[in-house]
Scaffold this motif. Structure first.
Motif, short mmCIF file in Angstrom:
data_model
loop_
_atom_site.label_atom_id
_atom_site.label_comp_id
_atom_site.label_asym_id
_atom_site.label_seq_id
_atom_site.Cartn_x
_atom_site.Cartn_y
_atom_site.Cartn_z
N PHE A 60 -21.93 -9.25 -44.51
CA PHE A 60 -21.53 -9.83 -42.96
C PHE A 60 -22.69 -10.30 -42.48
O PHE A 60 -23.95 -9.72 -42.38
CB PHE A 60 -21.17 -8.50 -42.22
CG PHE A 60 -19.61 -8.20 -42.69
CD1 PHE A 60 -18.31 -8.94 -42.45
CD2 PHE A 60 -19.35 -7.01 -43.28
CE1 PHE A 60 -17.09 -8.51 -43.11
CE2 PHE A 60 -18.26 -6.45 -44.05
CZ PHE A 60 -16.92 -7.48 -43.35
N ALA A 63 -22.03 -4.83 -46.87
CA ALA A 63 -21.15 -3.79 -46.75
C ALA A 63 -20.92 -3.33 -48.14
O ALA A 63 -20.58 -2.01 -48.25
CB ALA A 63 -19.77 -4.24 -45.99
N SER A 106 -17.94 7.00 -42.86
CA SER A 106 -17.76 5.93 -42.38
C SER A 106 -18.79 4.90 -42.46
O SER A 106 -20.07 5.33 -42.38
CB SER A 106 -17.75 6.57 -40.66
OG SER A 106 -17.28 5.40 -39.88
N GLY A 107 -18.33 3.59 -42.64
CA GLY A 107 -19.32 2.62 -42.82
C GLY A 107 -19.89 2.32 -44.04
O GLY A 107 -20.72 1.71 -44.35
N SER A 108 -19.16 3.14 -45.14
CA SER A 108 -19.85 3.10 -46.57
C SER A 108 -19.45 1.77 -47.28
O SER A 108 -19.68 1.50 -48.56
CB SER A 108 -19.83 4.52 -47.22
OG SER A 108 -18.41 4.68 -47.28
N GLY A 109 -18.30 1.09 -46.73
CA GLY A 109 -17.82 0.02 -47.36
C GLY A 109 -16.51 -0.01 -47.90
O GLY A 109 -16.17 -1.07 -48.61
N LYS A 110 -15.79 1.29 -47.69
CA LYS A 110 -14.51 1.39 -48.42
C LYS A 110 -13.43 0.31 -47.77
O LYS A 110 -12.71 -0.23 -48.77
CB LYS A 110 -14.05 2.94 -48.01
CG LYS A 110 -15.00 3.92 -48.54
CD LYS A 110 -14.29 5.41 -47.99
CE LYS A 110 -13.89 5.47 -46.47
NZ LYS A 110 -15.16 5.60 -45.52
N SER A 111 -13.52 0.03 -46.68
CA SER A 111 -12.09 -1.00 -46.26
C SER A 111 -12.75 -2.27 -46.39
O SER A 111 -11.79 -2.96 -46.83
CB SER A 111 -12.18 -0.95 -44.77
OG SER A 111 -11.53 0.30 -44.31
N THR A 112 -14.08 -2.54 -46.27
CA THR A 112 -14.51 -3.73 -46.88
C THR A 112 -14.01 -4.09 -48.30
O THR A 112 -13.56 -5.09 -48.63
CB THR A 112 -15.94 -4.01 -46.63
OG1 THR A 112 -16.40 -3.67 -45.41
CG2 THR A 112 -16.26 -5.36 -47.08
#
Ligand SMILES: Nc1ncnc2c1ncn2[C@@H]1O[C@H](COP(=O)(O)OP(=O)(O)OP(=O)(O)O)[C@@H](O)[C@H]1O
Ligand SMILES: [Mg+2]
Ligand SMILES: [Zn+2]
Length: 299
Positions: A36, A64, A84-90
């Motif tokens: 990003f 990400a 949180s923020g580790s890139g799972k959703s990305t």
């Protein structure tokens, strides 16, 4: 496509058969990276050194996902866990083409003999793949459902997208799917905005399954639900896997959820895979200090 879930009832409490994974993976991902931000000379390439933060200190861009590689076999559940923020959703958004991947390859056995890099396909072909080969359940049901359409209308939309137009058959399929996820038929014409969080997730799951996809992506599907509702949704996911042999990627920050569902697990931190392997092995003998922390906090 070999998979049909037209007739399979969801039996509960039946032990899972010993999985026989096919030699050929359904999904192969190699070197998936997502940045990003515009990037600068310092962050043109994603560093795979876990001592380096995912955020570039010069330009603020974030890697990400950093060169993620993994495989998923037909009917298998792969857990993705991380803070949180580790890139799972990305990661799942890249797989579902919601985000444009910066670099990497993805192949699916059911598409062009598993030889095409799907990230390089045209927008039209990506839509085809999404509509025919994948199902997605978003953490936020507002992303996955039209809250003002009826629940059956939501399912019809997915079936239209997969080129099914026969109104009678669509209606029949919608009622069958909603029954599978235990939404009373008397409520199939109600909009999901009238439903509880757990019911909305179940409508999302039935919508994601409408086109009989061999691959289902589930992002934090139980987060924010009451424990009892969570248990029901987890139970539903397990029955779907057992009976329909759908391969799934299950994302959760909660190792307890991953433990219940997944055969293999991948631990993400700052966009990197720090550990992956059989879930039982990871739980019994975590190798990476971060995984050890996750496992110990579960006990
Ligand atoms: N649209 C975006 N623009 C800029 N940065 C983003 C965007 N989406 C995600 N990021 C960044 O990418 C990183 C990974 O985010 P992601 O949402 O994938 O994490 P996550 O593991 O799903 O976290 P959570 O458990 O909180 O859902 C974070 O640093 C986040 O700030
Ligand atoms: Mg997320
Ligand atoms: Zn930079």
């Amino acid at each position: 496509m070999a998979i049909t879930n037209q007739t399979a009832p969801l039996l509960r409490g039946v032990p899972a058969p010993a999985s026989i994974w096919h030699e050929t993976p359904l999904l192969s991902v190699r070197g998936l990276s997502k940045r990003f931000g515009a990037g600068c000379d310092h962050c043109r390439m994603p560093s795979t050194d876990e001592r380096e933060a995912s955020r570039c200190k010069y330009c603020g861009s974030i890697w990400a996902c950093r060169s993620l590689s993994f495989e998923l076999h037909p009917g298998e559940i792969l857990g993705v866990v991380g803070e949180s923020g580790s890139g799972k959703s990305t990661l799942v958004k890249c797989l579902y083409f919601d985000e444009t991947t910066t670099s990497g390859e993805m192949t699916i056995a059911n598409f062009e003999n598993g030889e095409a890099n799907l990230f390089e396909k045209s927008a039209q072909q990506k839509r085809y793949i999404r509509n025919h080969i994948m199902g997605m359940v978003y953490q936020n049901p507002y992303l996955g459902l039209r809250m003002n359409f009826s629940s059956s209308g939501n399912i019809a939309e997915k079936l239209f997208a997969a080129d099914q137009y026969h109104v009678g058959r669509i209606r029949e399929r919608a009622s069958q799917l909603l029954q599978q996820v235990e939404i009373p038929l008397s409520r199939m014409d109600e909009p999901p905005k009238n439903f509880s969080g757990g019911m909305q997730q179940r409508v999302q799951i039935s919508k994601a399954l409408a086109n009989n996809p061999p691959l289902l992506l589930l992002d934090e599907v139980t987060t924010g639900l009451d424990l009892s509702v969570q248990a029901k949704v987890l139970d539903l996911i397990r029955s779907i896997q057992r009976e329909l042999q759908v391969a799934m990627i299950v994302v959760s920050h909660d190792l307890g959820v991953i433990r219940m569902l997944s055969d293999r697990t991948m631990v993400l931190r700052q966009g990197l895979i720090v550990e992956q392997g059989l879930t039982d092995q990871i739980l019994e003998d975590p190798q990476h200090p971060y995984t050890q922390l996750l496992v110990h906090s579960l006990l």
